[in-house]
Design a protein around this motif. Structure first.
Motif, short mmCIF file in Angstrom:
data_model
loop_
_atom_site.label_atom_id
_atom_site.label_comp_id
_atom_site.label_asym_id
_atom_site.label_seq_id
_atom_site.Cartn_x
_atom_site.Cartn_y
_atom_site.Cartn_z
N ILE A 116 0.87 -1.20 0.00
CA ILE A 116 0.00 0.00 0.00
C ILE A 116 0.89 1.24 0.00
N ASP A 117 0.65 2.16 -0.93
CA ASP A 117 1.38 3.42 -0.97
C ASP A 117 1.28 4.15 0.37
N ALA A 118 2.32 4.95 0.66
CA ALA A 118 2.34 5.70 1.93
C ALA A 118 1.33 6.84 1.95
N ASP A 119 0.70 7.13 0.81
CA ASP A 119 -0.29 8.21 0.75
C ASP A 119 -1.72 7.65 0.73
N ALA A 120 -1.95 6.56 1.46
CA ALA A 120 -3.27 5.92 1.48
C ALA A 120 -3.71 5.68 2.91
N LEU A 223 -8.51 4.35 0.76
CA LEU A 223 -8.59 5.68 0.13
C LEU A 223 -7.16 6.11 -0.20
N HIS A 224 -6.95 6.46 -1.46
CA HIS A 224 -5.59 6.72 -1.96
C HIS A 224 -5.50 8.15 -2.49
N TYR A 225 -4.61 8.93 -1.89
CA TYR A 225 -4.45 10.35 -2.25
C TYR A 225 -3.43 10.47 -3.37
N GLU A 228 -1.71 15.24 -5.66
CA GLU A 228 -1.42 16.11 -4.50
C GLU A 228 -1.65 15.38 -3.18
N LYS A 229 -0.80 15.66 -2.19
CA LYS A 229 -0.89 14.95 -0.91
C LYS A 229 -1.64 15.76 0.15
N PRO A 230 -2.36 15.07 1.02
CA PRO A 230 -3.19 15.79 2.01
C PRO A 230 -2.37 16.60 3.02
MN MN Z 1 0.22 7.05 -4.10
#
Ligand code: MN
Ligand code: UDP
Length: 270
Positions: A116-120, A223-225, A228-230
């Motif tokens: 899992i990506d670190a932005d999820a 949920l995958h961002y 742009e990152k949150p």
């Molecule tokens: Mn990602």
């Protein structure tokens, strides 16, 4: 322990992302290990919160790709040769680092891993993915039906194996190979018969405003961002994505995490 969730962190920004992800995984009640693959340059102060949340830290270097390969995939060159027209990548995103995901095939203590990506964020238990076959991923859907042709490599099921890893490196770094969307383009080529997961296992944030009729909080598991990152300050889509950004911050701080089933769907949801 034969199962693990694995994410990748090569700098302090993605370590911040991973903090929310690891907390969300813990809250999902998973029985699997949570592994953070990190490069040697990430400050220990950025990694410590991840260990404190219960993650296993595993150091891994970037792949031993050739100088010519690295040159072709260098950020400015890749952005010029294969421009991003639909969203923006943050300044702390280095395309070459993405390929280090492939290191998870070396984690052969595990029978199955879910990357899992670190932005999820994982919003409900998804441990059943460990019984899915390699290679399973959700489609890269965030604009139109045509998106179903491609996979998104932010969430996938894999079976660690040294032979697979070696085969991947051999195919990856061939003369003149250019993987325009890095690991994502590569994985789709390496696994042409990939198994499709429902979109809810990798719901991309742009669906919120581009395809609201697809959104259903009762079904969204991851949920995958993407883009742009949150945690970026005032990015151009921040206003449109406000409820999703607020949700990320709740997981990041561990405060005010709502009941997902009671969240309000976007206007236009069916
Ligand atoms: Mn990602
Ligand atoms: N990543 C990283 N450092 C980088 C680029 C990527 O650690 O410089 C890792 C991180 O886990 C990240 C993933 O690779 O979530 C893929 O990048 P990103 O999520 O930014 O791509 P997008 O989802 O926007 O396509």
């Amino acid at each position: 322990m034969p199962h693990a969730y694995v994410t990748l962190v090569t700098n302090a920004d993605y370590a911040m992302g991973a903090q929310a992800l690891v907390r969300s995984l813990k809250l999902s009640g998973t029985g699997a290990d949570i592994v953070v693959l990190h490069t040697g340059g990430v400050a220990s102060g950025a990694l410590r919160p991840l260990a404190a949340l219960g993650a296993r830290l595993v150091e891994a270097e970037l792949l031993p790709t050739s100088a010519a390969f690295n040159e072709r995939h260098q950020r400015a060159k890749l952005h010029a040769d294969a421009p991003f027209t639909k969203g923006n990548k943050p300044s702390f995103h280095t395309p070459l680092d993405n390929f280090a995901k492939l290191r998870l095939w070396q984690l052969t203590d595990y029978e199955r891993v879910v990357f899992i990506d670190a932005d999820a964020l994982v919003l409900r238990n998804i441990d059943r993915l460990f019984s899915y076959p390699e290679f399973s991923a959700a489609p890269n859907v965030y604009e139109s039906l045509a998106d179903f042709h491609r996979l998104n490599s932010g969430v996938f099921v894999a079976r660690p194996c040294e032979k697979t890893y070696d085969d991947m490196l051999a195919m990856l770094d061939r003369p003149d190979a250019f993987w325009r969307r890095t690991d994502q383009t590569f994985l789709q080529a390496f696994f042409p018969d990939w198994h499709g997961l429902p979109v809810f296992f990798n719901m991309l944030q742009y669906v919120w405003f581009n395809m609201p009729e697809l959104w259903d909080w009762k079904s969204v598991s991851v949920l995958h961002y993407q883009y742009e990152k949150p945690w970026e300050r005032d990015h151009p889509k921040a206003e449109k994505l406000r409820p999703l950004i607020d949700l990320w911050h709740a997981y990041h701080w561990g405060e005010g995490i709502p009941d997902i089933d009671r969240l309000e769907n976007p206007a236009g949801a069916t």
